[in-house]
Design an enzyme around this catalytic site. Sequence first.
Site, short mmCIF file in Angstrom:
data_model
loop_
_atom_site.label_atom_id
_atom_site.label_comp_id
_atom_site.label_asym_id
_atom_site.label_seq_id
_atom_site.Cartn_x
_atom_site.Cartn_y
_atom_site.Cartn_z
N HIS A 62 56.65 -22.24 25.78
CA HIS A 62 56.93 -21.41 26.92
C HIS A 62 58.38 -21.71 27.48
O HIS A 62 58.86 -22.77 27.85
CB HIS A 62 55.95 -21.43 28.00
N ASP A 168 58.94 -29.28 31.05
CA ASP A 168 57.70 -28.58 30.99
C ASP A 168 58.27 -27.05 31.00
O ASP A 168 58.28 -26.56 32.36
CB ASP A 168 56.69 -28.71 31.94
N GLU A 198 53.74 -18.71 31.24
CA GLU A 198 52.72 -19.68 30.82
C GLU A 198 52.15 -20.48 32.30
O GLU A 198 50.88 -20.49 32.23
CB GLU A 198 53.14 -20.73 29.86
N HIS A 307 55.13 -31.37 36.56
CA HIS A 307 55.01 -30.63 37.70
C HIS A 307 55.83 -31.38 38.85
O HIS A 307 55.51 -30.71 39.96
CB HIS A 307 53.90 -29.96 37.95
CO CO Z 1 53.20 -26.85 33.07
ZN ZN Z 2 53.99 -26.56 29.80
#
Ligand code: CO
Ligand code: ZN
Length: 335
Positions: A62, A168, A198, A307
Amino acid sequence: MKDLIEKLVKVFGPTGQEGEVADLIRKEIAPFVDDIRKDALGNLIALKRGKGGGKKVMLAAHMDEIGLVVSHIDEKGFARVRPVGYVLTVTLAGNRVRFANGAVGVFWAEDESGDLWKPTPKLPDWNKWFLDVGATSKEDSPVKVGDLAAFYPVFHDLGKRLVAQSMDDRVGCAVLLDVARRLKDPDNDVYFVFTVQEEIGPKGAMVAAYSVAPDVGIAVDVTISADTPKAPPVAVALGKGTAIKVLDSGMIAHLGVRQALVDAAERASIPHQMEVLPGGTTDASAIQLAREGIPAGAVSIPSRYVHSKTEMVDMQDVTASADLLVEFVSKPIDW
Ligand code: CO
Ligand code: ZN
């Protein structure tokens, strides 16, 4: 590879506004694929044709990173925001974001009792946080209601390990690009799918899997590395290799796909570990449920501090993930 990761993590691309990331990836992947298209939601889909007679393999990473959206601007020019994706409020105080137009904002929270100054502050909810974009009034604010922001880009090369706010899943995008440039006459048709949205529950992957209609789907994403002090008893660690998904809170990997990935790792002596992720999921959970059901699994890059604005990965795991995917898609796939 480090240069590629640095370029990718620094591009603006909060969930819902992934266009700049797609532009960069299109430029990087074009020399190595036979076809590139973009779908209605913004997914970038690149095809590298195989020798013929193999399977259709979809690899998905993503492009979006967690972000924020402006919901209100007051008379003094302070902006209020809502999270887009799972943003941890613990990461906000003093943190910076940037907007597509280059505007920068600094987070602080309403603080009636001096809460943020206490040794163990109580975290305010989203209504109490504000973003200072340097404005003195509503009129001179460089941002407006509806504008999306992403955390201010950071990139640190610590040698073996790298840190950035958007590992991420830009590191997954980097892995896909690396696989694309290394593939020579694969047995299978390989669809490199760079997905949108995502982080709000895999939206892009859902429609991309429908249009690609693959025989097998693999999400390439980060997973939580449980090797910090007092981490939960999960056997994924930084530097121990690529992680082959067993399950997460959104899916159980197809047993045949999982075994085929393990077989590929073993035959090419690629360091790998098995991933049992207690929370969160990936694009694979959407691919699996597309059409009449698609055998799906995931190859994960262990990451610490997911995150947060300083997500950490180990280069050996990044390389092992690319090595595994090259091996997997190059040879006949069976279960
Ligand atoms: Co994530
Ligand atoms: Zn991810």
